[in-house]
Design a protein around this motif. Structure first.
Motif, PDB file in Angstrom:
ATOM      1  N   SER A 105      13.829  28.041 -82.890  1.00  7.97           N
ATOM      2  CA  SER A 105      13.518  27.679 -81.507  1.00  7.97           C
ATOM      3  C   SER A 105      12.033  27.835 -81.194  1.00  7.97           C
ATOM      4  CB  SER A 105      14.348  28.524 -80.534  1.00  7.97           C
ATOM      5  OG  SER A 105      13.984  29.881 -80.642  1.00  7.97           O
ATOM      6  N   GLY A 106      11.269  28.309 -82.175  1.00  7.54           N
ATOM      7  CA  GLY A 106       9.847  28.531 -81.965  1.00  7.54           C
ATOM      8  C   GLY A 106       9.010  27.283 -82.187  1.00  7.54           C
ATOM      9  N   ARG A 107       7.713  27.472 -82.065  1.00 11.43           N
ATOM     10  CA  ARG A 107       6.735  26.397 -82.220  1.00 11.43           C
ATOM     11  C   ARG A 107       5.843  26.675 -83.430  1.00 11.43           C
ATOM     12  NH1 ARG A 107       6.568  23.152 -77.844  1.00 11.43           N
ATOM     13  NH2 ARG A 107       4.561  22.255 -78.399  1.00 11.43           N
ATOM     14  N   PHE A 108       5.193  25.639 -83.891  1.00 16.84           N
ATOM     15  CA  PHE A 108       4.179  25.777 -84.927  1.00 16.84           C
ATOM     16  C   PHE A 108       3.140  24.688 -84.720  1.00 16.84           C
ATOM     17  CE2 PHE A 108       6.652  22.409 -86.543  1.00 16.84           C
ATOM     18  CZ  PHE A 108       5.979  21.779 -87.573  1.00 16.84           C
ATOM     19  N   SER A 109       1.983  24.875 -85.309  1.00 17.46           N
ATOM     20  CA  SER A 109       0.891  23.901 -85.196  1.00 17.46           C
ATOM     21  C   SER A 109       0.451  23.487 -86.585  1.00 17.46           C
ATOM     22  CB  SER A 109      -0.296  24.510 -84.452  1.00 17.46           C
ATOM     23  OG  SER A 109       0.070  24.830 -83.126  1.00 17.46           O
ATOM     24  N   TYR A 110      -0.031  22.263 -86.681  1.00 18.99           N
ATOM     25  CA  TYR A 110      -0.499  21.743 -87.965  1.00 18.99           C
ATOM     26  C   TYR A 110      -1.513  20.632 -87.738  1.00 18.99           C
ATOM     27  CZ  TYR A 110       2.868  18.009 -86.994  1.00 18.99           C
ATOM     28  OH  TYR A 110       3.563  16.977 -86.415  1.00 18.99           O
ATOM     29  N   MET A 111      -2.203  20.282 -88.804  1.00 17.69           N
ATOM     30  CA  MET A 111      -3.185  19.202 -88.790  1.00 17.69           C
ATOM     31  C   MET A 111      -2.545  17.969 -89.429  1.00 17.69           C
ATOM     32  SD  MET A 111      -6.443  18.515 -88.056  1.00 17.69           S
ATOM     33  CE  MET A 111      -7.282  20.068 -88.099  1.00 17.69           C
ATOM     34  N   THR A 112      -2.652  16.823 -88.761  1.00 23.83           N
ATOM     35  CA  THR A 112      -2.101  15.591 -89.323  1.00 23.83           C
ATOM     36  C   THR A 112      -2.939  15.128 -90.513  1.00 23.83           C
ATOM     37  OG1 THR A 112      -3.366  14.192 -87.835  1.00 23.83           O
ATOM     38  CG2 THR A 112      -1.157  14.866 -87.095  1.00 23.83           C
ATOM     39  N   VAL A 113      -2.303  14.403 -91.408  1.00 27.26           N
ATOM     40  CA  VAL A 113      -2.991  13.863 -92.582  1.00 27.26           C
ATOM     41  C   VAL A 113      -3.700  12.563 -92.230  1.00 27.26           C
ATOM     42  CG1 VAL A 113      -2.614  12.884 -94.892  1.00 27.26           C
ATOM     43  CG2 VAL A 113      -1.377  14.942 -94.197  1.00 27.26           C
ATOM     44  N   SER A 114      -3.056  11.730 -91.419  1.00 26.65           N
ATOM     45  CA  SER A 114      -3.576  10.387 -91.178  1.00 26.65           C
ATOM     46  C   SER A 114      -4.796  10.337 -90.270  1.00 26.65           C
ATOM     47  CB  SER A 114      -2.463   9.502 -90.599  1.00 26.65           C
ATOM     48  OG  SER A 114      -1.934  10.101 -89.430  1.00 26.65           O
ATOM     49  N   MET A 116      -6.245  13.447 -88.752  1.00 22.80           N
ATOM     50  CA  MET A 116      -6.874  14.774 -88.676  1.00 22.80           C
ATOM     51  C   MET A 116      -6.936  15.329 -87.256  1.00 22.80           C
ATOM     52  SD  MET A 116      -7.252  15.329 -91.813  1.00 22.80           S
ATOM     53  CE  MET A 116      -8.167  16.843 -91.831  1.00 22.80           C
ATOM     54  N   ARG A 117      -5.790  15.419 -86.605  1.00 21.30           N
ATOM     55  CA  ARG A 117      -5.738  16.062 -85.298  1.00 21.30           C
ATOM     56  C   ARG A 117      -4.701  17.172 -85.340  1.00 21.30           C
ATOM     57  NH1 ARG A 117      -1.470  13.572 -82.173  1.00 21.30           N
ATOM     58  NH2 ARG A 117      -0.677  11.885 -83.441  1.00 21.30           N
ATOM     59  N   THR A 118      -4.834  18.118 -84.451  1.00 23.03           N
ATOM     60  CA  THR A 118      -3.923  19.248 -84.403  1.00 23.03           C
ATOM     61  C   THR A 118      -2.740  18.916 -83.493  1.00 23.03           C
ATOM     62  OG1 THR A 118      -5.725  20.795 -84.787  1.00 23.03           O
ATOM     63  CG2 THR A 118      -3.699  21.700 -83.844  1.00 23.03           C
ATOM     64  N   VAL A 119      -1.560  19.204 -83.987  1.00 20.08           N
ATOM     65  CA  VAL A 119      -0.326  18.974 -83.241  1.00 20.08           C
ATOM     66  C   VAL A 119       0.418  20.294 -83.157  1.00 20.08           C
ATOM     67  CG1 VAL A 119       1.906  17.781 -83.273  1.00 20.08           C
ATOM     68  CG2 VAL A 119      -0.155  16.586 -84.034  1.00 20.08           C
ATOM     69  N   SER A 120       0.993  20.574 -82.004  1.00 22.34           N
ATOM     70  CA  SER A 120       1.844  21.743 -81.817  1.00 22.34           C
ATOM     71  C   SER A 120       3.205  21.240 -81.354  1.00 22.34           C
ATOM     72  CB  SER A 120       1.245  22.682 -80.775  1.00 22.34           C
ATOM     73  OG  SER A 120       2.110  23.777 -80.555  1.00 22.34           O
ATOM     74  N   GLN A 121       4.261  21.697 -82.008  1.00 23.20           N
ATOM     75  CA  GLN A 121       5.592  21.264 -81.605  1.00 23.20           C
ATOM     76  C   GLN A 121       6.631  22.305 -81.980  1.00 23.20           C
ATOM     77  OE1 GLN A 121       5.701  17.862 -84.762  1.00 23.20           O
ATOM     78  NE2 GLN A 121       7.801  18.167 -84.099  1.00 23.20           N
ATOM     79  N   ARG A 122       7.832  22.106 -81.467  1.00 23.82           N
ATOM     80  CA  ARG A 122       8.929  23.002 -81.804  1.00 23.82           C
ATOM     81  C   ARG A 122       9.381  22.727 -83.233  1.00 23.82           C
ATOM     82  NH1 ARG A 122      13.570  22.199 -78.692  1.00 23.82           N
ATOM     83  NH2 ARG A 122      12.881  20.080 -78.325  1.00 23.82           N
TER      84      ARG A 122
END
Length: 170
Positions: A105-114, A116-122
């Protein structure tokens, strides 16, 4: 939710095994032949699925190698690709099996490959995408077998649930 994702991790392993079994009947030229699929050939398609899995697992866990491109070719020959696939499937099953409901139920953040932007989602919706992405490209592998004149293989979730490996999830 955890049981749901454990089912998809087990299904993923089962379906990958079936696709790889069918691909062993292809000769080297057929395995590499560009038949117009999104990643061209069976070799390109199976490499993409493994590449994307490694990218997502790196995002989820912070561990492991993550290719920088979605079309990375990790292995040109099926035997090495299959060994890597089997190891990744085990890694996925082990990781999903260790997840808590709180983590799901938590969130995490990552950098897209295509781009290069940061995304945060469940995490749970990201896992939905992770397993759906594999199913999507295994469908393309299924079509590649058909285009090459090989028998198609059943990859239906209900077929898995009726199998010995999947009965626990039915």
């Amino acid at each position: 939710m955890r049981q749901h994702f454990m089912m998809f991790a087990a299904y993923n392993q089962w379906a990958n095994s079936r696709i790889y079994d069918a691909a062993t009947d292809l000769d080297e030229e057929e395995f590499h032949r560009n038949v117009g699929a999104f990643f061209g050939s069976m070799m390109g398609t199976l490499n993409h699925i493994l590449t994307a899995d490694r990218i997502w697992m790196r995002r989820f866990t912070g561990e492991g190698d993550a290719p920088a491109r979605l079309d990375t070719i990790l292995h040109r020959a099926l035997p090495g690709l299959r060994l890597a696939r089997e190891a990744e499937d085990k890694r996925i099953i082990d990781w999903v099996g260790a997840l808590s409901d709180k983590a799901l139920s938590g969130r995490f953040s990552y950098m897209t490959v295509s781009d290069m932007r940061t995304v945060s989602q469940r995490l749970a919706p990201a896992l939905d995408h992770f397993f759906n992405h594999q199913t999507h490209h295994r469908g393309q592998a299924h079509v590649i077998l058909t285009v090459l004149g090989r028998p198609s293989v059943s990859l239906d979730l209900t077929q898995f649930q009726r199998s010995e490996e999947g009965r626990a999830y039915a």
